[in-house]
Write a protein that holds these residues in place. Structure first.
Motif, PDB file in Angstrom:
ATOM      1  N   PHE A   1      -8.128   3.662   0.581  1.00  0.00           N
ATOM      2  CA  PHE A   1      -7.470   2.838   1.604  1.00  0.00           C
ATOM      3  C   PHE A   1      -8.486   1.928   2.296  1.00  0.00           C
ATOM      4  O   PHE A   1      -8.278   0.722   2.432  1.00  0.00           O
TER       5      PHE A   1
ATOM      6  N   THR B   1      -0.571   9.152  -5.748  1.00  0.00           N
ATOM      7  CA  THR B   1      -0.618  10.574  -5.367  1.00  0.00           C
ATOM      8  C   THR B   1       0.579  11.341  -5.915  1.00  0.00           C
ATOM      9  O   THR B   1       0.416  12.403  -6.530  1.00  0.00           O
TER      10      THR B   1
ATOM     11  N   MET C   1      -7.892   9.307  -1.771  1.00  0.00           N
ATOM     12  CA  MET C   1      -6.964   8.259  -1.350  1.00  0.00           C
ATOM     13  C   MET C   1      -7.348   7.639  -0.010  1.00  0.00           C
ATOM     14  O   MET C   1      -7.188   6.434   0.189  1.00  0.00           O
TER      15      MET C   1
ATOM     16  N   GLN D   1       0.161   3.919  -2.774  1.00  0.00           N
ATOM     17  CA  GLN D   1      -0.287   5.269  -2.408  1.00  0.00           C
ATOM     18  C   GLN D   1       0.619   6.337  -3.007  1.00  0.00           C
ATOM     19  O   GLN D   1       0.133   7.317  -3.598  1.00  0.00           O
TER      20      GLN D   1
ATOM     21  N   TRP E   1       0.825  -1.213   0.000  1.00  0.00           N
ATOM     22  CA  TRP E   1       0.000   0.000   0.000  1.00  0.00           C
ATOM     23  C   TRP E   1       0.854   1.257   0.000  1.00  0.00           C
ATOM     24  O   TRP E   1       0.532   2.230  -0.680  1.00  0.00           O
TER      25      TRP E   1
END
Length: 273
Positions: A194, A95, A190, A91, A87
């Motif tokens: 998650f 981003t 985001m 992530q 993750w």
């Protein structure tokens, strides 16, 4: 695709050097420099461990039913630790990847530099951090679970994850360069992504068969479950054939859209930036 590959020809050494410099530039001025790339995820993991293993006692252990295998119990921290490592890479790829062309606009407006290689070397810099975190995670797995031949599947999932999210930036980075609203939208969603992904819970374990199938649409689940296949579940990547098929379709779509959007927008980027 041939255009992107042609842009990369002869830039292999520069990509590795720029990836290294990207890490240094990101943490320039910090006392421990690029080590912050490890400290931040380590602190996040500690917070989740404290909250769920110490604070919420009932989640200290999980009873897992992953389908096609005997249900078993596992310590929540181990379950979370293995799932959260991919993750962190995902992530940052989503981003930060969307911002890279705007951040590195000097390569586009002032220097004749292939645009696609900017996205490649920044993604490689994130891969460096991921591999460092993986080393810590694997040391933990060896100590608590032990080695397995299924661990070798990491060399399938990791390159796939790298290519998938690199291809995603071929779409998101040019679109973010054209619109800061698009970049802000990505950052805003985001947190929701998650919790919609099976990082803190078993995405195979819903009571509703419909929800179990719906979760297969999320490609992040494919990688999170893939890492757990390697280091926790000890099962082959093809155990859930539906999951593999859905991801294969999504991979082709993201790859094709990435190529289309990149070729459509790359020539307009110097004027926009």
């Amino acid at each position: 695709m041939f255009t992107i590959l042609k842009e990369h020809r002869g830039f292999g050494k520069q990509i590795l050097l720029l990836a290294k410099n990207e890490l240094i530039k990101t943490y320039k001025g910090a006392v421990i420099g690029p080590l912050w790339a490890v400290v931040k995820p380590a602190f996040t993991i500690f917070v989740y461990w404290f909250a769920f293993s110490c604070g919420i006692k009932q989640l200290k252990t999980l009873n897992l039913d992953i389908g096609g295998a005997q249900p078993f119990s596992v310590d929540f921290f181990t379950f979370m630790f293995i799932g959260i490592i991919p993750w962190f890479f995902i992530q940052d790829s989503i981003t930060q990847g969307a911002k890279e062309l705007r951040i590195n606009r000097q390569f586009i407006t002032k220097v004749k530099f292939p645009v696609s290689t900017i996205l490649t070397y920044t993604e490689v810099s994130r891969l460096f951090v991921h591999l460092i975190l993986m080393a810590f995670m694997y040391a933990y797995v060896l100590f608590t679970i032990g080695p397995s031949w299924y661990n070798l599947q990491f060399f399938l999932y990791c390159p796939l994850m790298f290519i998938f999210f690199l291809a995603l930036t071929w779409s998101t980075a040019p679109m973010s360069a054209f619109s800061k609203d698009f970049e802000s939208l990505i950052v805003s969603v985001m947190s929701g992504i998650f919790w919609l992904s099976g990082i803190m819970y078993n995405s195979y374990g819903f009571d509703s068969p419909f929800l179990n199938k719906l979760m297969l649409i999320n490609p992040i689940n494919f990688f999170v479950n893939g890492y757990r296949n390697c280091f926790l579940y000890n099962r082959p990547f093809y155990a859930n054939k539906t999951e593999c098929l859905v991801f294969a379709i999504e991979f082709v779509v993201i790859f094709a859209l990435g190529i289309f959007n990149y070729n459509r927008l790359r020539k307009k980027l110097p004027d926009v930036l």
